[in-house]
Write a protein that holds these residues in place. Structure first.
Motif: not given
Lengths: 492, 1167
Positions: B592-612
């Motif tokens: 038997g094979t046991v495969s585990r995977r934990l994919l974590t993905n975090a992001y932070l958005d900073y809107k400097i001004m309207e289009p950016l």
């Protein structure tokens, strides 16, 4: 709910924050964890020893080739192209195993071209390693000498095998060329050059090697093995007196015949006095492992020991060959006409007898057995000396005595000098060599030396047996990459 | 036509932001964009409309009383209207194609009524207007007459009734902001936050419901006052938003070749990973299911594969490349047999959309890793609205689609007797084989007597013993929802599969959390988390032969005369070949094979001004795969080794840091400018460990007490590696007045694999599109609703060659001295300081169209891709210390075209039928080979041949009695296959072109190509009331396949008493001389008759037929618990149409795990 949300938010913030501070930026340098950068190798004595170990691997590049037992091995091809062996698997459209007895090979047959592809670079590696060890500063002169001697012996050995298969071939013995990956292939040398090169390497190696290695060094090239190599070379070149003198040197090196033929090939008697050169084997390692039994035991073979062996049931000695043996010949103890099957019964295979030869390894758990594979043994040397003497001065007492040493041990009647002319002695010795050395991969050389290699295949009824097949074809690639500088053997 | 009239209006209000595609409505409105630019546009519109509907107050008479002051000089009409919206509560709607908003005007009014302003503004133009509430509707006076029925909304007259109801999507989620308009009027409303609406209408009126990305629904008012609507995704719509690398684009604004998979139509009930379901879904994407094993994936290729170093398609999930996870470890014993998809860790039910970046210009933003194309997978996100709970369950009953037919016991006896007789004739040269008098040789004795044969079984084989009925069941739960600040999607999936062969199965749990939170107007964070644990049971299969034969081949080989199990429970072996285990005994193995995977993905958005907006993303991807197995003493190899246990483990950690800055700016003119620049750094660390032992006291411990084994030398091993990537990338897209779109991107990738000055590679791309249908001359086209041409050029790279370009000494080539193993060290590889990236340059021309009012839409693409500096090992001369060196060895070319078509064949209230069809062609050929390679290239291979050309001898049927033995084949006997002598070698080893009477490799020719000439997919969806039927098929044409199984069955006929394929009963023999099948007797020319077993590999596979039933609205009305329910039955893989005579035209190689037929029942319930 709000609480949970808040927690999740703070988790997310913490998460991002943590990651931001953890990130690291390397400079794209490769990191090597389990290999050596060139600057870190060829420094210590252990390095040199490891490099030399790898050179030995050239004798056994894989479990099928080199001095092993399968289709590309010297042992199999040296017997399979002669009257010694037929292969049960020669059925069907895989012609691989079927080609041998009929010499049905050409330049597209990888089983015959692979020796070139394996051993030509192996020789360059020997030369390269010699150069590297010579440059080393931190190891003793004594070690240096021994390591280089071992490598030279292997280089000679491989060159001799190549010479036997293909005639003279272009090999790299110059350190500078060996170190240059862009060096272009050179034209094939003369036989004289090739023979001289082999002789020189064997002699230089012999000078710096002990008569014998035992214990944990067993399996290394020795002075005796070098001399045996020379004996083989002189026999091939029909330099009879040189053969006799080097043969006699071997006689003085403390080797002797075992009392019992069967016991030469058993695990209990590994490293015995009769072995001039062998490949040390284990049952849990590749390529140094003995797969002979798996190749020869029939599927329904039941071992008297009760051990269940892996049995592929491939190799058989044709009955016409088997029937030449004296029925009282003790050497038949390991060449089974009738083999044991279930229920205490025996069976006879229509194709031929079972050349068991090697004893079982009781600890083997699959096809791999630990019994050392013998390359050369003392009995071979004795018969060669006898043959050389006969060639020089006809059947002498001395010559017949060598033969009788072998026959005595086998429990068959001695010969008398009066029974033979020079020619009949020659024929007798070829026959005796079959009885003594069957399935040790030596027959091909013997038949070629006696001029009977092609005739044997013609007699077998092969439509492919033509004189040019004494030499194997070079791989097409060798010709192509040299742009015609290296020439194919005639006929192919 | 008239029925669609209202939706051609565009809504126009305060101009800060222009959304150009609310179906075909244009809306200009000042809103606070709640999230960053990355927000799914559909969501943004939802919010916009939501706010809009909330803000709207009933202001009857507003237009009469409101007065506006304006002073604008030489500005566009657009600007004036915008200003009006800014200063008042008026909203402006207009029909896009009919109003010239760019006309320059000057206006100066003081507290003037709106009517007067509009009169002035549109004097002497074709523009007319109407005022209803606070809405200004503009149109072309000359073309459209307003219905006289126009009345203010919410003004109920006597004939009218109040219609109300609830609008939701297929999964039951309420849809806020659905636009509802009375046909022929501009009277309308929107649904509220809960998807509710109410409107006044008369009997016989028609209402249209429209929503971005959904099919517009039109209903006729009868007596019911409550009308609930379920809207369906309109995948073919050109307004669809597609994910492209590091951003999104509207499908109709795409400049590259991007294929989308309509995930909704893909039945995943009988698969564990999405790659296995991609075959035939996108033109140019070839996904071949090479094994039917539980959890096996597909070999996926985009537009061929003209590279040797190809690392395969790059998968990017929610912005994170996921290639390179811990792979399945080997077994440690003689069996391999675990084929696993690397996408198993992703629950297919979580997938929202799949985009395939096919051409290099689209993929170039992924630079060095995109050489084989990119597949972008986007998972589901929460939507604004109440929490939605969705529950799916399905059960698939599975059995093998087809399996090998070998001889029954009786047939085996008859045929073995016959074959042995024939061999006796041949060996003794009797009858057709020679002139020997049979009385002079020992007579032939049949192995089986007539009695034996009569008493034998006539049916069944050992293969039955390893087959069983399997199943795959899935449970899937998800909860999703959100509000303006928070979105969440949480799901869990349980999958349990019992394979159709014994000892095979898969158990999987996956969990996902997609969460995003707006922290303020400037900041937003998001986390995507995917965890999975897969437990698989590994059958001992694989392509090993003889003693390495796995379960399938052992069963194939097993003589039917030997029982499968003895009365004492032991397993008898084939007495003629005791090296292959009894097939049934494979069930004793634990693996038997046991495969585990934990994919974590975090992001932070900073809107400097309207289009950016700035984004920082970090992802950490941990995967481990651990395999444990034990061969017990009841199994042959366990018996020989007295029990053999192995534990093997692979671990990989991949971390990624990415910084991106995105800019998105729209201009009044309809133009827009967007761009993204970024930096990405990825590090992949891997390590592994394995240990094993033999000679165990008992089988009871399995692998749980390795120490108790007593093997002389227990096995142990470990490894570690590290790879580093650093990349800079950027892309700019300029859309000029919505007609001309130009995109340029560039990526600079660095890899640790290359030498110092070759570490970085630069991958630019440029692409352009011209939306012809936006041009004036096409505006009135009755045929083309949409027409766009694209031209693009891009570059991608590949660095997938070994571990590095440096010289290395490595341990290996160990040797035994005495009885001890000594470690050898050798020069493993040589440095190539000039080694550089493999670069693919691709030119692509495409055409996207939609005609006949959207009934037919599609794309055509032509591509020409050249891969130069191909990475491979360059052969060094034979004499060299190292056999080859990593080098750039040449150039290849892939050329081809793709066509995809979607048609809506029938669409009415009760019945609809839509068809998707795609077909693609490609050819991979050599353009250039390095001189070193060319030198050693076998002469029969052409310098510019196809990459996967098949070479072989030309066979000439079976030699019949009386026919002359060819001179080039001395010794050939009747019943053996002939090969043709077509060519010869001269002395230098060159081809002469003249047959030379010798059969050798000169006589080989190019027989064909193993790549398919054409691949196609064909899908039909029928809907009748609450029933839907989906039929999907795909296939390949013009393809050469080698039938290994058959070749083997004829080549090794009855060797060791092995059973073989039943079809060889028709072989040639002296008693069956008319047969054209070989006799199977020893043939001295075995190497020369290969192509005899080559076959046409074309096929059409009906992949799935799904019939679904949605509970009618009526049944769901009046209760708050259930919002929708669907039940379905599905047949997966019912049949394949092919002339290929092997097991399956897709399943590759030798004795493969059979593909399955599945019968699925399932349901999907939403709360």
């Amino acid at each position: 709910m709000k609480n949970i949300k808040l927690k999740l938010v703070s988790f997310a913030v913490a998460f991002v924050g943590l990651f931001l501070f953890n990130s690291c930026h390397g400079d794209l340098e490769s990191e090597i964890f389990s290999e050596f950068a060139p600057s870190t190798f060829y420094k210590t004595e252990a390095d040199a020893e490891a490099a030399v170990t790898r050179i030995y691997n050239g004798l056994m590049p894989n479990w099928q080739g080199g001095h092993a037992s399968a289709s590309t091995s010297h042992r199999f091809q040296g017997s399979g192209t002669t009257e010694e062996l037929l292969v049960s698997w020669a059925g069907g459209s895989t012609s691989g195993w079927g080609l041998w007895a009929s010499l049905n090979y050409n330049a597209d047959e990888w089983n015959v071209t692979i020796h070139y592809e394996n051993m030509v670079p192996a020789i360059t590696r020997c030369t390269f390693t010699i150069g590297k060890i010579q440059e080393m500063e931190d190891i003793s002169e004594e070690s240096k000498k021994r390591f280089i001697a071992e490598v030279k012996a292997i280089r000679a050995h491989l060159a001799q095998l190549l010479y036997g298969y293909y005639g003279p071939v272009s090999i790299v013995v110059d350190v500078e060329t060996a170190s240059d990956p862009n060096a272009s292939p050179q034209a094939r040398p003369t036989s004289e050059w090739m023979v001289a090169q082999i002789e020189k390497d064997y002699m230089e190696a012999a000078a710096d090697l002990p008569y014998r290695f035992t214990g944990t060094d067993f399996g290394r090239f020795t002075k005796a093995a070098c001399k045996m190599g020379l004996l083989k070379l002189y026999m091939k070149e029909k330099k009879w007196s040189k053969a006799v003198s080097v043969g006699k040197e071997i006689e003085g090196m403390g080797y002797s015949l075992m009392n019992n033929y069967k016991s030469i090939f058993t695990i209990e008697n590994e490293q015995n006095d009769e072995i001039l050169f062998a490949i040390s084997c284990r049952n849990d390692f590749e390529p140094n492992t003995n797969g002979w039994l798996a190749h020869v035991l029939p599927g329904d073979y039941v071992s008297p020991s009760g051990k269940q062996n892996v049995a592929w049931g491939g190799f058989k000695m044709p009955w016409t060959t088997y029937n030449k043996f004296d029925q009282n010949d003790e050497r038949l103890e390991v060449l089974l006409g009738d083999y044991p099957i279930a229920g205490g019964l025996t069976k006879r295979d229509p194709l031929g007898a079972i050349p068991v030869k090697y004893g079982e390894d009781p600890d083997a758990t699959d096809w791999k057995q630990g019994v050392d594979l013998i390359v050369w043994r003392y009995a071979d040397a004795l018969l060669l000396i006898a043959e050389a003497i006969n060639e020089i001065e006809g059947p002498t007492t001395e010559a017949i005595n060598y033969v009788n040493m072998i026959r005595n041990r086998a429990g068959v009647p001695e010969f008398s000098i009066t029974d033979f002319s020079k020619d009949s002695f020659r024929d007798m010795i070829l026959e005796e060599r079959l009885f003594e050395l069957y399935c040790e991969g030596i027959r091909r050389d013997d038949l070629i030396r006696h001029g009977k290699y092609i005739q044997r295949a013609v007699d077998f009824g092969s439509p492919f047996a033509q004189e040019y097949k004494i030499l194997y074809p070079l791989p097409r690639r060798a010709i192509d990459e040299s742009e015609g500088l290296i020439t194919q053997n005639p006929g192919y | 036509m008239f029925a669609h009239f209202p939706i051609h209006y565009r809504k126009f209000k305060n101009s800060q932001k222009i959304f150009k595609s609310y179906k075909n409505m244009k809306l200009i409105k000042h809103i606070q964009i709640p999230y960053g630019f990355r927000l799914n546009l559909k969501m943004r519109l939802t919010i916009t409309l939501l706010l809009f509907s909330l803000l709207r107050v009933n202001a009857s008479g507003y237009s009469q009383n409101t007065k506006i002051t304006l002073d604008l000089q030489n500005v566009s009409v657009f600007k004036v209207l915008d200003e009006i919206q800014n200063l008042s509560e008026f909203s402006v709607y207009y029909r896009d194609s009919q109003i010239d908003l760019n006309r320059k005007v000057s206006i100066s009014v003081q507290k003037e009524k709106i009517k007067k302003i509009l009169n002035f503004l549109f004097a002497n133009t074709n523009v007319g207007y109407q005022l209803i509430d606070k809405n200004i509707i503009l149109n072309d006076k000359t073309k459209n007459k307003f219905s006289p029925k126009v009345v203010p909304i919410n003004t109920l007259n006597n004939q009218q009734i109040k219609i109300s109801g609830f609008v939701k999507d297929k999964s039951g989620t309420p849809l806020p902001g659905v636009n509802i308009v009375k046909v022929g009027t501009i009277i309308g409303t929107d649904t509220d936050f809960d998807g509710k609406y109410s409107i006044a209408a008369s009997k016989g009126d028609q209402l249209t419901f429209s929503y971005l990305g959904m099919k517009t629904v039109t209903i006729t008012i009868e007596s019911a006052t409550t009308i609930n609507i379920t809207m369906e995704n309109d995948a073919a719509t050109l307004d669809e938003i597609v994910v492209v690398g590091y951003g999104t684009s509207k499908k109709k604004d795409l400049t590259g070749a991007v294929g989308s998979v309509d995930v909704e139509d893909v039945s995943v009930a009988a698969t564990t990973s999405i790659d296995a379901a991609l075959s035939g879904r996108v033109s140019g994407l070839v996904a071949v299911a090479t094994s039917g094993q539980p959890g096996a994936g597909a070999s996926v290729q985009i537009r061929g594969n003209a590279s040797f170093a190809s690392a395969g398609v790059l998968y990017v999930v929610d912005g994170v490349p996921i290639n390179g996870g811990a792979g399945e470890p080997g077994s440690g014993n003689i069996y391999s047999g675990a084929s696993r998809s690397s996408l198993n860790f992703i629950n297919p039910n979580d997938i929202e959309s799949i985009q395939v970046l096919k051409d290099a210009s689209s993929a170039a933003i992924y630079g060095a890793r995109a050489g084989s194309g990119v597949i972008l997978i986007t998972t589901k996100k929460g939507k604004i609205g109440k929490a939605k709970v969705s529950f799916d369950q399905s059960y698939a009953y599975q059995n093998p689609l087809d399996f090998y037919k070998v001889h029954s016991e009786q047939s085996y006896m008859i045929n073995r007797n016959g074959w042995e007789k024939e061999r006796w004739l041949l060996d003794n040269k009797i009858g057709v084989y020679g002139a020997t008098d049979p009385s002079t040789v020992s007579p032939f004795v049949p192995r089986y007597s007539e009695n034996d044969i009569q008493g034998a079984n006539k049916s069944g084989s050992a293969l039955d013993a390893i087959q069983r009925n399997g199943y795959l069941e899935q449970y899937n739960v998800s909860v999703s929802g959100g509000d303006e600040n928070t979105r969440y999607f949480i799901s869990g999936n349980l999958t349990d599969q019992k394979g159709v062969l014994i000892n095979s199965g898969l158990d999987r749990f996956t969990g996902r959390i997609n969460f995003s939170q707006k922290l303020s107007n400037k900041f937003k964070v998001g986390v995507n988390l995917n965890t999975s644990i897969t437990k698989s049971e590994n059958p001992a299969i694989g392509e090993g032969r003889y003693e390495n034969a796995g379960m399938i081949l052992s069963a194939f080989y097993h003589p039917p005369t030997v029982p499968l199990i003895n009365e004492d429970g032991t397993y008898p072996l084939n007495p003629e070949y005791k090296n292959a285990p009894n097939p049934l005994s494979f069930r004793e193995i634990t693996d038997g094979t046991v495969s585990r995977r934990l994919l974590t993905n975090a992001y932070l958005d900073y809107k400097i001004m309207e289009p950016l907006t700035l984004r920082v993303r970090y992802s950490y991807d941990q995967s481990t795969s651990k395999r444990k197995n034990y061969l017990p003493k009841t199994f042959l190899y366990g018996m020989l080794s007295e029990g053999e246990a192995n534990i093997l483990q692979n671990e990989t950690d991949i971390s990624l840091v990415e910084y991106t800055a995105s800019y998105n700016k729209s201009f009044d003119s309809g133009s827009s400018l967007s761009g993204v620049v970024g930096y990405s750094y990825q590090e992949r660390n891997g390590e592994g460990f394995n240990a094993g032992n033999k000679k165990f006291l008992t089988d009871n411990f399995l692998y749980n007490n390795l120490w108790s084994g007593t093997a002389e030398r227990p096995s142990v091993g470990s490894y570690r590696f590290k790879e580093v990537w650093a990349s800079y990338f950027g892309r700019v897209t300029l859309n000029y007045i919505d007609k001309y779109i130009l995109t340029g991107s560039i990526r600079r990738d660095g890899s640790s694999k290359f030498a110092k000055n070759k570490k970085f590679g630069l991958f630019p791309s440029v692409s352009a599109a011209w939306k012809i249908s936006s041009e004036d001359f096409m505006k009135d086209s009755q045929v083309f609703e949409f027409l766009k041409v694209r031209a693009n050029y891009g570059t991608t790279g590949n660095s997938n060659i070994g571990s590095s370009a440096f010289s290395l000494y490595a341990p290996g080539g160990n040797y035994v001295f005495g009885n001890n193993q000594s470690v050898g060290v050798y020069l493993k590889q040589l440095e190539n300081a000039d080694l550089t990236w493999e670069t693919a340059r691709e030119l692509n021309f495409g055409l996207d169209f939609s005609i006949l009012n959207g009934k037919v839409s599609g794309s055509i693409d032509y591509f020409n891709k050249t891969i130069s500096d191909l990475l491979d090992y360059k052969p060094l001369p034979l004499q060299s210390v190292v056999s080859g060196v990593a080098a750039n060895i040449g150039k290849t070319q892939s050329k081809g075209w793709e066509l995809s078509l979607s048609t809506k064949n029938i669409e009415n209230d009760n019945f609809s039928w839509k068809t998707d069809f795609n077909i693609a062609h490609f050819k991979d050929t050599w353009k250039e080979r390095s001189p070193e390679v060319l030198k050693v290239l076998p002469k029969y291979i052409g310098e510019y041949d196809e990459l996967r050309a098949i070479y072989g001898y030309v066979t000439d049927g079976v030699l019949k009695v009386g026919e002359e033995v060819p001179v080039h084949m001395p010794g050939l006997s009747p019943g053996m296959i002939r090969a043709k002598d077509l060519n010869g070698f001269d002395e230098e080893g060159n081809l002469t072109g003249i047959p030379d009477g010798i059969l050798n490799s000169a006589d080989q020719i190019k027989l064909g190509n193993s790549d398919p000439g054409y691949t196609f997919g064909f899908s039909n969806v029928f809907k009748y009331k609450n029933l839907d039927l989906n039929i999907f098929a795909y296939g390949m044409l013009d393809r050469l396949l080698y039938n290994n199984d058959k070749s083997n069955a004829f080549g090794q006929m009855f060797n060791f008493g092995w059973n073989t394929l039943e079809e060889n009963k028709d072989r040639w023999s002296s008693e069956n001389q008319s047969s054209n099948l070989p006799s199977g007797l020893p043939n001295p020319y075995g190497n020369f008759v290969g192509n005899f077993f080559r076959e046409n590999g074309a096929f059409l596979r009906v992949k799935s037929i799904t019939l679904g039933y949605n509970l009618p609205e009526k049944l769901l009305d009046g209760q708050k618990f259930l919002s929708s329910a669907r039940f379905y039955v599905d047949v997966q893989n019912p049949f394949v149409i092919t002339s290929y005579s092997g097991l399956d035209p897709e399943v590759s190689g030798f004795v493969a795990y059979p593909p399955q037929k599945s019968f699925v029942v399932g349901m999907n319930i939403n709360f």
